[in-house]
Design a protein around this motif. Structure first.
Motif, PDB file in Angstrom:
ATOM      1  N   ASP A 226      21.725  50.697 -17.587  1.00  0.00           N
ATOM      2  CA  ASP A 226      20.504  49.911 -17.389  1.00  0.00           C
ATOM      3  C   ASP A 226      20.315  49.019 -18.611  1.00  0.00           C
ATOM      4  OD1 ASP A 226      18.281  48.937 -16.115  1.00  0.00           O
ATOM      5  OD2 ASP A 226      17.018  50.682 -16.490  1.00  0.00           O
ATOM      6  N   PHE A 227      19.456  48.000 -18.467  1.00  0.00           N
ATOM      7  CA  PHE A 227      19.206  47.122 -19.610  1.00  0.00           C
ATOM      8  C   PHE A 227      17.904  46.358 -19.414  1.00  0.00           C
ATOM      9  CE2 PHE A 227      21.604  44.499 -16.641  1.00  0.00           C
ATOM     10  CZ  PHE A 227      21.004  43.246 -16.712  1.00  0.00           C
ATOM     11  N   THR A 228      17.451  45.789 -20.502  1.00  0.00           N
ATOM     12  CA  THR A 228      16.339  44.845 -20.478  1.00  0.00           C
ATOM     13  C   THR A 228      16.890  43.465 -20.833  1.00  0.00           C
ATOM     14  OG1 THR A 228      15.813  45.363 -22.791  1.00  0.00           O
ATOM     15  CG2 THR A 228      14.584  46.532 -21.099  1.00  0.00           C
ATOM     16  N   PRO A 229      16.308  42.394 -20.276  1.00  0.00           N
ATOM     17  CA  PRO A 229      15.081  42.371 -19.503  1.00  0.00           C
ATOM     18  C   PRO A 229      15.249  43.016 -18.133  1.00  0.00           C
ATOM     19  CG  PRO A 229      16.113  40.209 -19.518  1.00  0.00           C
ATOM     20  CD  PRO A 229      16.875  41.036 -20.496  1.00  0.00           C
ATOM     21  N   PRO A 230      14.137  43.550 -17.577  1.00  0.00           N
ATOM     22  CA  PRO A 230      14.230  44.221 -16.291  1.00  0.00           C
ATOM     23  C   PRO A 230      14.520  43.232 -15.166  1.00  0.00           C
ATOM     24  CG  PRO A 230      11.941  43.980 -16.939  1.00  0.00           C
ATOM     25  CD  PRO A 230      12.765  43.540 -18.113  1.00  0.00           C
ATOM     26  N   ASP A 231      14.884  43.774 -14.019  1.00  0.00           N
ATOM     27  CA  ASP A 231      15.186  42.941 -12.869  1.00  0.00           C
ATOM     28  C   ASP A 231      13.981  42.083 -12.489  1.00  0.00           C
ATOM     29  OD1 ASP A 231      16.925  42.051 -10.818  1.00  0.00           O
ATOM     30  OD2 ASP A 231      15.902  43.357  -9.382  1.00  0.00           O
ATOM     31  N   ASP A 232      14.244  40.829 -12.189  1.00  0.00           N
ATOM     32  CA  ASP A 232      13.248  39.842 -11.752  1.00  0.00           C
ATOM     33  C   ASP A 232      12.301  39.406 -12.873  1.00  0.00           C
ATOM     34  OD1 ASP A 232      13.228  38.411  -9.427  1.00  0.00           O
ATOM     35  OD2 ASP A 232      11.549  39.484  -8.523  1.00  0.00           O
ATOM     36  N   ALA A 233      12.698  39.643 -14.135  1.00  0.00           N
ATOM     37  CA  ALA A 233      11.881  39.168 -15.251  1.00  0.00           C
ATOM     38  C   ALA A 233      11.800  37.646 -15.219  1.00  0.00           C
ATOM     39  CB  ALA A 233      12.484  39.635 -16.576  1.00  0.00           C
ATOM     40  N   ALA A 234      10.697  37.125 -15.747  1.00  0.00           N
ATOM     41  CA  ALA A 234      10.468  35.674 -15.745  1.00  0.00           C
ATOM     42  C   ALA A 234       9.939  35.250 -17.104  1.00  0.00           C
ATOM     43  CB  ALA A 234       9.486  35.292 -14.639  1.00  0.00           C
ATOM     44  N   PHE A 235      10.412  34.064 -17.611  1.00  0.00           N
ATOM     45  CA  PHE A 235      10.090  33.635 -18.961  1.00  0.00           C
ATOM     46  C   PHE A 235       9.692  32.161 -18.958  1.00  0.00           C
ATOM     47  CE2 PHE A 235      13.367  36.876 -19.043  1.00  0.00           C
ATOM     48  CZ  PHE A 235      12.813  37.826 -19.894  1.00  0.00           C
ATOM     49  N   PHE A 236       8.566  31.888 -19.633  1.00  0.00           N
ATOM     50  CA  PHE A 236       8.180  30.497 -19.825  1.00  0.00           C
ATOM     51  C   PHE A 236       9.186  29.802 -20.735  1.00  0.00           C
ATOM     52  CE2 PHE A 236       3.783  32.072 -18.835  1.00  0.00           C
ATOM     53  CZ  PHE A 236       3.630  31.327 -17.667  1.00  0.00           C
ATOM     54  N   ASP A 237       9.216  28.492 -20.644  1.00  0.00           N
ATOM     55  CA  ASP A 237      10.148  27.667 -21.418  1.00  0.00           C
ATOM     56  C   ASP A 237       9.930  27.842 -22.917  1.00  0.00           C
ATOM     57  OD1 ASP A 237      12.146  25.806 -21.834  1.00  0.00           O
ATOM     58  OD2 ASP A 237      10.783  24.093 -21.712  1.00  0.00           O
ATOM     59  N   GLY A 238      11.034  27.796 -23.672  1.00  0.00           N
ATOM     60  CA  GLY A 238      10.946  27.786 -25.129  1.00  0.00           C
ATOM     61  C   GLY A 238      11.028  29.145 -25.786  1.00  0.00           C
ATOM     62  N   GLN A 239      11.663  30.121 -25.160  1.00  0.00           N
ATOM     63  CA  GLN A 239      11.702  31.461 -25.726  1.00  0.00           C
ATOM     64  C   GLN A 239      13.117  31.911 -26.031  1.00  0.00           C
ATOM     65  OE1 GLN A 239       9.005  34.483 -24.178  1.00  0.00           O
ATOM     66  NE2 GLN A 239       8.517  33.057 -22.524  1.00  0.00           N
ATOM     67  N   THR A 240      13.199  32.929 -26.895  1.00  0.00           N
ATOM     68  CA  THR A 240      14.437  33.639 -27.139  1.00  0.00           C
ATOM     69  C   THR A 240      14.379  34.934 -26.339  1.00  0.00           C
ATOM     70  OG1 THR A 240      14.763  32.715 -29.340  1.00  0.00           O
ATOM     71  CG2 THR A 240      15.861  34.806 -28.864  1.00  0.00           C
ATOM     72  N   ILE A 241      15.413  35.206 -25.561  1.00  0.00           N
ATOM     73  CA  ILE A 241      15.405  36.344 -24.651  1.00  0.00           C
ATOM     74  C   ILE A 241      16.239  37.466 -25.257  1.00  0.00           C
ATOM     75  CG2 ILE A 241      15.993  37.127 -22.325  1.00  0.00           C
ATOM     76  CD1 ILE A 241      15.612  34.198 -21.452  1.00  0.00           C
ATOM     77  N   ALA A 242      15.640  38.664 -25.316  1.00  0.00           N
ATOM     78  CA  ALA A 242      16.289  39.827 -25.913  1.00  0.00           C
ATOM     79  C   ALA A 242      16.962  40.668 -24.843  1.00  0.00           C
ATOM     80  CB  ALA A 242      15.263  40.665 -26.667  1.00  0.00           C
ATOM     81  N   PHE A 243      18.231  41.010 -25.073  1.00  0.00           N
ATOM     82  CA  PHE A 243      18.982  41.881 -24.179  1.00  0.00           C
ATOM     83  C   PHE A 243      19.275  43.193 -24.899  1.00  0.00           C
ATOM     84  CE2 PHE A 243      19.710  37.650 -22.628  1.00  0.00           C
ATOM     85  CZ  PHE A 243      19.769  37.784 -21.254  1.00  0.00           C
ATOM     86  N   GLN A 244      19.047  44.304 -24.217  1.00  0.00           N
ATOM     87  CA  GLN A 244      19.329  45.618 -24.804  1.00  0.00           C
ATOM     88  C   GLN A 244      19.823  46.548 -23.702  1.00  0.00           C
ATOM     89  OE1 GLN A 244      16.239  47.357 -27.166  1.00  0.00           O
ATOM     90  NE2 GLN A 244      17.304  49.280 -27.465  1.00  0.00           N
ATOM     91  N   GLY A 245      21.042  47.054 -23.875  1.00  0.00           N
ATOM     92  CA  GLY A 245      21.653  47.914 -22.865  1.00  0.00           C
ATOM     93  C   GLY A 245      21.615  49.372 -23.259  1.00  0.00           C
ATOM     94  N   VAL A 246      21.515  50.241 -22.253  1.00  0.00           N
ATOM     95  CA  VAL A 246      21.584  51.685 -22.445  1.00  0.00           C
ATOM     96  C   VAL A 246      22.460  52.252 -21.332  1.00  0.00           C
ATOM     97  CG1 VAL A 246      19.367  51.922 -23.606  1.00  0.00           C
ATOM     98  CG2 VAL A 246      19.478  52.062 -21.108  1.00  0.00           C
ATOM     99  N   GLY A 247      23.081  53.382 -21.606  1.00  0.00           N
ATOM    100  CA  GLY A 247      23.915  54.024 -20.600  1.00  0.00           C
ATOM    101  C   GLY A 247      24.044  55.505 -20.870  1.00  0.00           C
ATOM    102  N   THR A 248      24.167  56.289 -19.797  1.00  0.00           N
ATOM    103  CA  THR A 248      24.345  57.730 -19.908  1.00  0.00           C
ATOM    104  C   THR A 248      25.596  58.125 -19.145  1.00  0.00           C
ATOM    105  OG1 THR A 248      21.950  58.058 -20.021  1.00  0.00           O
ATOM    106  CG2 THR A 248      23.293  59.988 -19.522  1.00  0.00           C
ATOM    107  N   ASP A 249      26.508  58.778 -19.835  1.00  0.00           N
ATOM    108  CA  ASP A 249      27.751  59.204 -19.209  1.00  0.00           C
ATOM    109  C   ASP A 249      27.473  60.384 -18.269  1.00  0.00           C
ATOM    110  OD1 ASP A 249      30.408  59.205 -18.604  1.00  0.00           O
ATOM    111  OD2 ASP A 249      31.107  59.441 -20.670  1.00  0.00           O
ATOM    112  N   THR A 250      28.439  60.747 -17.460  1.00  0.00           N
ATOM    113  CA  THR A 250      28.242  61.829 -16.504  1.00  0.00           C
ATOM    114  C   THR A 250      28.018  63.177 -17.177  1.00  0.00           C
ATOM    115  OG1 THR A 250      30.631  62.045 -16.364  1.00  0.00           O
ATOM    116  CG2 THR A 250      29.580  60.716 -14.689  1.00  0.00           C
ATOM    117  N   ASN A 251      28.413  63.299 -18.452  1.00  0.00           N
ATOM    118  CA  ASN A 251      28.165  64.545 -19.182  1.00  0.00           C
ATOM    119  C   ASN A 251      26.873  64.492 -19.994  1.00  0.00           C
ATOM    120  OD1 ASN A 251      28.830  62.780 -21.189  1.00  0.00           O
ATOM    121  ND2 ASN A 251      30.605  63.913 -21.953  1.00  0.00           N
ATOM    122  N   GLY A 252      26.067  63.448 -19.799  1.00  0.00           N
ATOM    123  CA  GLY A 252      24.791  63.328 -20.493  1.00  0.00           C
ATOM    124  C   GLY A 252      24.852  62.608 -21.818  1.00  0.00           C
TER     125      GLY A 252
END
Length: 396
Positions: A209-235
């Motif tokens: 999963d990651f941010t920004p979330p699905d369907d996020a919307a941003f006004f003009d003139g911004q810097t957009i931050a991306f941050q990913g996370v993940g969990t393996d099958t063993n936790g």
């Protein structure tokens, strides 16, 4: 009574009252297994609806062969361990301030206790590659029968592959890929069945999963931050070095070996884009998550009516503005936004609205996915807000 010389009077007080209303409020169930500890709670009110204190409550218990006997006094709550099967009756007696008593009863049936089942191996949420042997071990104990060891009284089942085998320990190396809900069933001599369950994952990809979330919307003139996370099958967490990002379904990676980064919106064309995050787990399986987002959305601007427009009372006014609501961004129309008597009047453009008499301040406003507020209220246009003044009046 009186005669010509003597008068005798006698006064008698007569109490007219109704019985208190008592009830056993819990449990709502009436059947329990042998060995169960059952919590009881009751309450009572007198004929005037006044709560009767706990000190005036007494609990009784009777078995099928014995009369009611007091088991708890001066309390609204008590618990009882039913060690034997059979029919029981619980009674609650309440006495009000006038010493008027009422009793309510509840029948309880205690039945055969099911076996208590334990899976000792593997641990819950364990992950395996396909075609690797998975060893299952478990046990069961019954209150009446003791340890259950017979092979035909113990059985293993998979939510994907169905029945696996019988017995306290089995091994399978042919489990299908997926998340298996594994259940061990144990049956006692009277047919009572107990169960225990775990989840075993076979060759499953990580959850990403990651941010920004699905369907996020941003006004003009911004810097957009991306941050990913993940969990393996063993936790375990997926390391950033095992993450790859893809933009707009392009085959080549957009960013590699990174979990957090920022991108100015000028790097995107205005509109809707798709980003996919892939993460590689310890078993070399790949999990992914895809979000769409909307960038470089124009800031709020009221396009009509013009400032200080005058209309007759009762005449509908069409309000138009940019932008329209997009994705997670909802644009709204307000009267007196941010002031006393603020009132939302709609969230669509164009909006048709009939104003009452008077001079009105109208705002078109929205908050994007990074908390940036764009609010326009007319002329002169300011960088953060834009005011449209409407005045309804009586025709001359």
């Amino acid at each position: 009574v009186s005669d010509v010389t003597t008068r005798i009077e006698r006064t008698v007080s007569i109490l007219i009252s109704s019985l208190p209303a008592a009830q056993i409020t819990s449990p709502t169930e009436s059947q329990f297994e042998t060995g169960s500890t059952v919590a009881f709670r009751g309450e009572a009110r007198d004929y005037q609806g006044v709560s009767i204190s706990a000190a005036s409550l007494t609990w009784y218990l009777a078995t099928g062969s014995s009369a009611l006997q007091p088991v708890a006094r001066g309390t609204r709550d008590f618990s009882w361990v039913f060690v034997s099967r059979g029919a029981y009756q619980i009674a609650l007696r309440a006495v009000d301030s006038k010493n008027v008593a009422a009793t309510v009863t509840k029948d309880i049936t205690v039945v055969n206790a099911r076996p208590v089942v334990t899976i000792s191996s593997p641990t819950d949420q364990t992950s395996y590659l396909e075609n690797v042997a998975v060893n299952f071990e478990g046990s069961a104990v019954d209150l009446e029968d003791g340890a259950i060891t017979a092979n035909d009284a113990l059985g293993w089942n998979s939510s994907i592959d169905g029945f696996l085998a019988s017995g306290p320990s089995i091994s399978r190396s042919d489990l299908s890929a997926g998340s298996h809900h594994i259940t061990l069933f144990a049956r006692d001599s009277e047919g009572g069945i107990g169960t225990a369950s775990i989840t075993v994952r076979i060759n499953l990809p990580p959850a990403m999963d990651f941010t920004p979330p699905d369907d996020a919307a941003f006004f003009d003139g911004q810097t957009i931050a991306f941050q990913g996370v993940g969990t393996d099958t063993n936790g375990a967490s997926i390391l950033p070095t095992r993450m790859n990002w893809f933009l707009d379904d392009a085959p080549a990676a957009w960013r590699t070996g990174i979990g957090v980064f920022n991108v100015p919106d000028t790097a995107f064309t205005a509109g809707t884009h798709r980003v996919r995050l892939e993460g590689t787990g310890a078993l070399s399986s790949i999990g992914s998550a895809t979000h769409q987002f909307h960038v470089r959305i124009a800031h709020s601007s009221i396009t009509s009516p013009a400032d200080e427009t005058r209309v007759d009372i009762g005449t509908p006014v069409t309000l138009s503005a940019n932008p329209s609501s997009t994705g997670a961004l909802t644009m709204e129309w307000w009267k007196n936004w941010g002031g006393a008597g603020a009132e939302k009047i709609g969230d669509a453009t164009p909006l048709t609205y009939t104003f009452p008499a008077g001079r009105h301040r109208v705002t078109y406003v929205g908050t994007d996915s990074q908390g940036v507020v764009s609010a326009h209220e007319g002329y002169p246009m300011r960088s953060e807000e834009h005011t449209s003044e409407l005045q309804s009046h009586h025709p001359i």
